[in-house]
Design an enzyme around this catalytic site. Structure first.
Site, PDB file in Angstrom:
ATOM      1  N   HIS A 207       0.850  -1.194   0.000  1.00 40.56           N
ATOM      2  CA  HIS A 207       0.000   0.000   0.000  1.00 40.56           C
ATOM      3  C   HIS A 207       0.881   1.238   0.000  1.00 40.56           C
ATOM      4  CE1 HIS A 207      -2.815   3.056   1.379  1.00 40.56           C
ATOM      5  NE2 HIS A 207      -3.818   2.214   1.140  1.00 40.56           N
ATOM      6  N   CYS A 245      -3.860   2.631  -4.386  1.00 40.07           N
ATOM      7  CA  CYS A 245      -4.787   3.421  -3.581  1.00 40.07           C
ATOM      8  C   CYS A 245      -4.889   4.828  -4.157  1.00 40.07           C
ATOM      9  CB  CYS A 245      -4.332   3.474  -2.127  1.00 40.07           C
ATOM     10  SG  CYS A 245      -5.429   4.470  -1.086  1.00 40.07           S
ATOM     11  N   HIS A 274      -7.764   0.318  -4.056  1.00 43.83           N
ATOM     12  CA  HIS A 274      -8.617   1.088  -3.147  1.00 43.83           C
ATOM     13  C   HIS A 274      -9.050   2.339  -3.904  1.00 43.83           C
ATOM     14  CE1 HIS A 274      -6.424  -0.533   0.720  1.00 43.83           C
ATOM     15  NE2 HIS A 274      -7.019  -1.487   0.014  1.00 43.83           N
ATOM     16  N   ASP A 319     -12.798   2.791  -0.747  1.00 47.66           N
ATOM     17  CA  ASP A 319     -12.002   3.153   0.413  1.00 47.66           C
ATOM     18  C   ASP A 319     -12.804   4.098   1.297  1.00 47.66           C
ATOM     19  OD1 ASP A 319      -9.794   2.908   1.993  1.00 47.66           O
ATOM     20  OD2 ASP A 319      -8.436   3.978   0.687  1.00 47.66           O
ATOM     21  N   HIS A 320     -12.132   4.797   2.151  1.00 45.05           N
ATOM     22  CA  HIS A 320     -12.786   5.628   3.170  1.00 45.05           C
ATOM     23  C   HIS A 320     -14.017   6.356   2.634  1.00 45.05           C
ATOM     24  CE1 HIS A 320      -8.397   6.081   4.728  1.00 45.05           C
ATOM     25  NE2 HIS A 320      -8.876   4.865   4.940  1.00 45.05           N
ATOM     26  N   TYR A 333     -14.996   4.394   7.893  1.00 46.95           N
ATOM     27  CA  TYR A 333     -15.442   3.031   7.604  1.00 46.95           C
ATOM     28  C   TYR A 333     -16.914   2.811   7.949  1.00 46.95           C
ATOM     29  CZ  TYR A 333     -10.623   1.860   6.563  1.00 46.95           C
ATOM     30  OH  TYR A 333      -9.380   1.814   5.991  1.00 46.95           O
TER      31      TYR A 333
END
Length: 360
Positions: A207, A245, A274, A319-320, A333
């Protein structure tokens, strides 16, 4: 497109597997044995139990995020070989239940960093925020205090309390570790484990550093197209790959995400993606927006199109996300905004597929 969803387990997630499986287009979850201390071997029976729990809801269990790297490995200490052997055993055990990808990072001391975890937006939602100038004014101890106080009572991935209790000791240990030393320690680690990955058919997916620049004078080495290519070439195996990501790399406005997807994807080295969006306030100041292109500073359409163009067959997770509709949980999350993100990504993928069919 193989859509998965990050889940923190029955004891530490406010979201249930029953809720996750109701998201349209979902295939599986990404999870881990969060209770196992960093550096120890993951017991096979514990892995099997987790897999069975996930599979009971018709969800796949093929991606682990993360098997974290012990600091002794990052520091290159004499004790690293013991922890690397443990890591090899964990890879072997994960392979026995069908795990295909392990996401990990090589960030010193701190994992991802934000200066505010629950910043209110004008529409009433809450999101995570990063301001570099603000970070430069606080101490590492203050950062930890702020992160833990904003966590809503949940653990934060990559912020293990037992490790952070040794903060002063860790900073002293990293005092003479620069980017070159850290990179060499990463290569040493990869040279040891990749032959095991090849034998047991488990791909490693590093990552990027989040955010992709030095913090508190600590080195960061996975930050750009150039640094990623250097890492991939250092141990040139398809099992040494990348978690692409968009939010981490996209925090640097000079990173061209679609270009990177096409380059590394054509090499077969992107194993996990991500996808999230962020909105720049100014250089090195941003908040995490909804996934829609027009809500942030990244063109998510072009990102998904690049993945479609390379015929990406790997795993993708939203992702977030923001906290919306009054939801309370682990910052970044929540269920609702990430579920909306999946719907948006599925819609883009379907539209791109049908556009290409029409243009044949």
């Amino acid at each position: 497109m193989n859509i998965v969803f990050r889940w923190f387990g029955e004891q530490d997630d406010h979201i249930s597997l029953d809720e996750i499986r109701q998201i349209p287009g979902i295939n599986g979850v990404v999870t881990a044995l969060y209770q196992i201390p960093v550096g120890e071997v993951w017991p096979l029976e514990d892995i099997k139990q987790l897999k069975n729990t996930v599979n009971a809801y018709d969800l796949s269990f093929e991606v682990i995020e993360s098997v974290n790297i012990h600091e002794d490995i990052k520091l290159g200490l004499s004790t690293r070989d013991e922890y690397i052997e443990n890591y090899k055993e964990t890879i072997k055990n994960l392979s026995k239940v069908g795990v295909k990808v392990i996401c990990y990072n090589f960030m010193p001391i701190f994992d991802w960093i934000r200066t505010e975890l629950n910043m209110p937006l004008d529409d009433g939602s809450e999101t995570m925020f990063y301001a570099h100038r603000q970070l430069q004014k606080i101490t590492p101890e203050k950062l930890i205090e702020d992160m833990l106080s904003g966590s809503q009572g949940f653990s934060l991935p990559g912020w293990e309390p037992e490790r952070l209790k040794e903060l002063e000791k860790l900073f002293k240990a990293y005092a003479d570790v620069d980017e070159t030393k850290l990179f060499n320690n990463l290569v040493y680690f990869l040279e040891q484990i990749i032959p095991v990955c090849e034998e047991y058919d488990v791909k490693m997916a590093i990552h990027p550093d989040d955010p992709p620049w030095s913090l508190f004078e600590l080195p960061r080495i996975i930050t750009s197209e150039t640094s990623i290519m250097r890492m991939l070439k250092a141990v040139d195996s398809e099992y040494n790959g990348l978690t692409l990501c968009t939010g981490s790399l996209g925090a640097n406005i000079n990173n061209d995400i679609p270009k990177m997807i096409r380059r590394f994807g054509s090499m077969g080295r992107i194993h996990f993606a991500h996808i999230r969006n962020l909105k720049f306030v100014d250089d090195r100041t941003f908040y995490e927006s909804s996934h829609r292109s027009e809500d942030g500073s990244l063109d998510v359409f072009e990102i998904v199109k690049a993945l479609h163009d390379i015929e990406f067959k790997g795993y993708i997770r939203p992702d977030h996300g923001r906290m919306i509709w009054g939801e309370k949980g682990r910052p970044g999350y929540g269920l609702y905004d990430r579920a909306l993100g999946i719907t948006y990504l599925n819609g883009l993928w379907e539209a791109i597929s049908k556009m290409k069919e029409l243009n044949k």
